[in-house]
Enzyme design. Structure first.
Site, mmCIF file in Angstrom:
data_model
loop_
_atom_site.group_PDB
_atom_site.id
_atom_site.type_symbol
_atom_site.label_atom_id
_atom_site.label_comp_id
_atom_site.label_asym_id
_atom_site.label_seq_id
_atom_site.Cartn_x
_atom_site.Cartn_y
_atom_site.Cartn_z
ATOM 1 N N HIS A 95 -20.582 0.922 8.876
ATOM 2 C CA HIS A 95 -19.676 -0.241 8.903
ATOM 3 C C HIS A 95 -20.411 -1.525 8.484
ATOM 4 C CE1 HIS A 95 -15.765 -1.852 10.931
ATOM 5 N NE2 HIS A 95 -16.171 -2.678 9.987
ATOM 6 N N ARG A 102 -10.496 1.029 7.550
ATOM 7 C CA ARG A 102 -10.609 1.407 8.952
ATOM 8 C C ARG A 102 -10.633 2.930 9.054
ATOM 9 N NH1 ARG A 102 -12.330 -2.839 9.726
ATOM 10 N NH2 ARG A 102 -11.505 -4.545 10.980
HETATM 11 P P1 NDP Z 1 -5.339 -8.741 3.398
HETATM 12 O O1 NDP Z 1 -4.430 -8.910 4.562
HETATM 13 O O2 NDP Z 1 -5.699 -9.959 2.601
HETATM 14 O O3 NDP Z 1 -4.672 -7.702 2.362
HETATM 15 C C1 NDP Z 1 -3.909 -6.628 2.733
HETATM 16 C C2 NDP Z 1 -3.391 -5.905 1.486
HETATM 17 O O4 NDP Z 1 -2.866 -4.632 1.875
HETATM 18 C C3 NDP Z 1 -2.272 -6.656 0.774
HETATM 19 O O5 NDP Z 1 -2.370 -6.467 -0.617
HETATM 20 C C4 NDP Z 1 -1.008 -5.940 1.280
HETATM 21 O O6 NDP Z 1 0.087 -5.933 0.393
HETATM 22 C C5 NDP Z 1 -1.533 -4.522 1.394
HETATM 23 N N1 NDP Z 1 -0.722 -3.721 2.329
HETATM 24 C C6 NDP Z 1 -0.527 -3.936 3.655
HETATM 25 N N2 NDP Z 1 0.294 -2.981 4.170
HETATM 26 C C7 NDP Z 1 0.607 -2.171 3.142
HETATM 27 C C8 NDP Z 1 1.408 -1.009 3.023
HETATM 28 N N3 NDP Z 1 2.061 -0.482 4.083
HETATM 29 N N4 NDP Z 1 1.520 -0.424 1.810
HETATM 30 C C9 NDP Z 1 0.890 -0.948 0.735
HETATM 31 N N5 NDP Z 1 0.104 -2.055 0.775
HETATM 32 C C10 NDP Z 1 -0.036 -2.653 1.963
HETATM 33 O O7 NDP Z 1 -6.620 -8.009 3.926
HETATM 34 P P2 NDP Z 1 -8.148 -8.145 3.446
HETATM 35 O O8 NDP Z 1 -8.201 -7.849 1.985
HETATM 36 O O9 NDP Z 1 -8.744 -9.412 3.906
HETATM 37 O O10 NDP Z 1 -8.836 -6.984 4.296
HETATM 38 C C11 NDP Z 1 -8.399 -5.648 4.217
HETATM 39 C C12 NDP Z 1 -9.052 -4.821 5.329
HETATM 40 O O11 NDP Z 1 -10.432 -4.592 5.041
HETATM 41 C C13 NDP Z 1 -9.108 -5.478 6.712
HETATM 42 O O12 NDP Z 1 -7.854 -5.391 7.365
HETATM 43 C C14 NDP Z 1 -10.173 -4.646 7.401
HETATM 44 O O13 NDP Z 1 -9.585 -3.529 8.013
HETATM 45 C C15 NDP Z 1 -11.064 -4.185 6.256
HETATM 46 N N6 NDP Z 1 -12.408 -4.785 6.317
HETATM 47 C C16 NDP Z 1 -13.488 -3.959 6.410
HETATM 48 C C17 NDP Z 1 -14.758 -4.483 6.442
HETATM 49 C C18 NDP Z 1 -15.955 -3.598 6.496
HETATM 50 O O14 NDP Z 1 -17.076 -4.086 6.638
HETATM 51 N N7 NDP Z 1 -15.788 -2.300 6.365
HETATM 52 C C19 NDP Z 1 -14.992 -5.929 6.397
HETATM 53 C C20 NDP Z 1 -13.784 -6.711 6.282
HETATM 54 C C21 NDP Z 1 -12.541 -6.141 6.258
HETATM 55 P P3 NDP Z 1 0.832 -7.305 -0.087
HETATM 56 O O15 NDP Z 1 -0.153 -7.961 -1.049
HETATM 57 O O16 NDP Z 1 2.045 -6.820 -0.741
HETATM 58 O O17 NDP Z 1 1.055 -8.109 1.170
HETATM 59 C C1 OXD Z 2 -13.954 -6.941 9.510
HETATM 60 C C2 OXD Z 2 -14.919 -5.840 9.558
HETATM 61 O O1 OXD Z 2 -12.747 -6.668 9.618
HETATM 62 O O2 OXD Z 2 -16.136 -6.107 9.537
HETATM 63 O O3 OXD Z 2 -14.368 -8.091 9.346
HETATM 64 O O4 OXD Z 2 -14.524 -4.679 9.599
#
Ligand code: NDP
Ligand code: OXD
Length: 313
Positions: free
Chosen positions: A276, A228
């Site tokens: 994006h 993000r």
């Molecule tokens: P998940 O919820 O599956 O994974 C989140 C990960 O981040 C977990 O490993 C979690 O740790 C870790 N995490 C969360 N908070 C912290 C913190 N404070 N410190 C350290 N680690 C932390 O998310 P996704 O993998 O599905 O997606 C990640 C992000 O990707 C989405 O939230 C979105 O913003 C972005 N995205 C972007 C897209 C694009 O087109 N650019 C498309 C899709 C998503 P733990 O394993 O310990 O819980």
């Molecule tokens: C999502 C994205 O979160 O596209 O799916 O950013």
């Protein structure tokens, strides 16, 4: 009588979702804000992307808000204004994992193999091979080792890169060296050639890509932010690039989208911008997944891929 579901999708992401939802759920009427009418008491479900709080508040009986994407930050940030009973669910889609993995591989290869340099050499008609590290010696670190981060890390490992991961828990991921929490952050960053951010946006991660963190990366490291825009302190990135500490950045997400015309990222020689697109939702699989989740909800079963309200992801 048809069940009614609130549908809200901000203009940039309205890819004809309802043309797919309607045939899949013929017993459901998808209602936009302007067609809600004065009595919304029959509506319990909303499917949304970037909804304003005012729209969700028009339906005080909401129990489930389903994201049309993987990220839920734009919903979770509204939770204080929504009733306690509201659950939030998101997409967890293998197609999106594959898309993100390909973007990760393409971008890492770009930096690892120095493709910018050869583009520039071609412009000068200059034939000048350059030595590059073996992939096994090129260190890529993924911040956020959830559904997408894990897939990206394993895909990069699969093509030979040295991959490490950082998360809150440090939960083990096969063939990836894991680091956890604040204590693990310095050691994680200190040896990377390339840092990929795939964290969810929460109060704990907003602004995490800042000057202090860049200072903990080795000189000439590069940043890929596909999570993000609000993870990044833009001025700090520009300062780190301009001082020569960081060698480059590929940014797919921005604080303000679309990235405003005239923004320094558009023309910075060390910044690559994509709009994006690293892992767009895949409408057919997303619709099927959301439809199954709504059917579970209406059958009184457990909804899948819900978000923990306390952690915000
Ligand atoms: P998940 O919820 O599956 O994974 C989140 C990960 O981040 C977990 O490993 C979690 O740790 C870790 N995490 C969360 N908070 C912290 C913190 N404070 N410190 C350290 N680690 C932390 O998310 P996704 O993998 O599905 O997606 C990640 C992000 O990707 C989405 O939230 C979105 O913003 C972005 N995205 C972007 C897209 C694009 O087109 N650019 C498309 C899709 C998503 P733990 O394993 O310990 O819980
Ligand atoms: C999502 C994205 O979160 O596209 O799916 O950013």
């Amino acid at each position: 009588m048809k069940r009614r579901v609130l549908y809200f999708c901000d203009h940039g992401r309205d890819w004809g979702w309802l043309d797919h939802f309607q045939p899949r759920l013929p017993g459901v009427e998808f209602v936009r804000e302007e067609d809600l009418g004065s009595d919304t008491s029959d509506i319990e479900v909303a499917i949304v992307w970037n909804p304003p709080l005012s729209v969700l508040q028009k339906v005080p009986t909401l129990k489930l808000v389903h994201s049309l994407g993987a990220g839920v930050d734009a919903i979770v940030r509204l939770m204080d204004g929504l009733p306690d009973q509201v659950q939030v669910a998101r997409l967890v889609d293998p197609v999106m994992a594959q898309r993100m993995s390909l973007y990760g591989i393409a971008t890492v290869v770009h930096y690892h193999r120095g493709l910018d340099r050869f583009d520039a050499q071609q412009g000068r008609q200059e034939w000048k091979p350059a030595f590059r590290l073996d992939a096994a010696d090129y260190r890529v670190g993924v911040m956020g080792m959830g559904y997408l981060g894990t897939h990206v890390a394993q895909a990069l490992g699969g093509v030979g890169y040295h991959v490490s991961g950082w998360s809150r828990s440090g939960r083990g991921v096969e063939r990836v060296q894991m680091f956890a929490g604040e204590d693990g952050l310095g050691p994680f960053l200190s040896e990377l050639h390339c840092l990929i951010c795939l964290l969810p946006l929460t109060p704990g991660t907003r602004g995490i890509l800042n000057g202090e963190l860049f200072g903990r990366l080795p000189k000439d490291a590069v940043l890929i932010n596909v999570a993000r825009g609000e993870h990044l302190v833009e001025e700090d990135l520009l300062a780190s690039l301009d001082s020569g500490h960081l060698a480059g950045a590929t940014l797919d997400v921005f604080r303000h989208e679309p990235l405003p015309k005239g923004h320094p990222f558009w023309s910075h020689p060390k910044v690559r911008v994509t709009p994006h697109i690293s892992s767009l939702s895949n409408v057919p699989t997303a619709v099927e997944q959301i439809a199954q989740n709504l059917e579970r909800f209406w059958a009184g079963e457990t909804v899948q891929n819900t978000v923990d309200r306390v952690h915000g992801y």
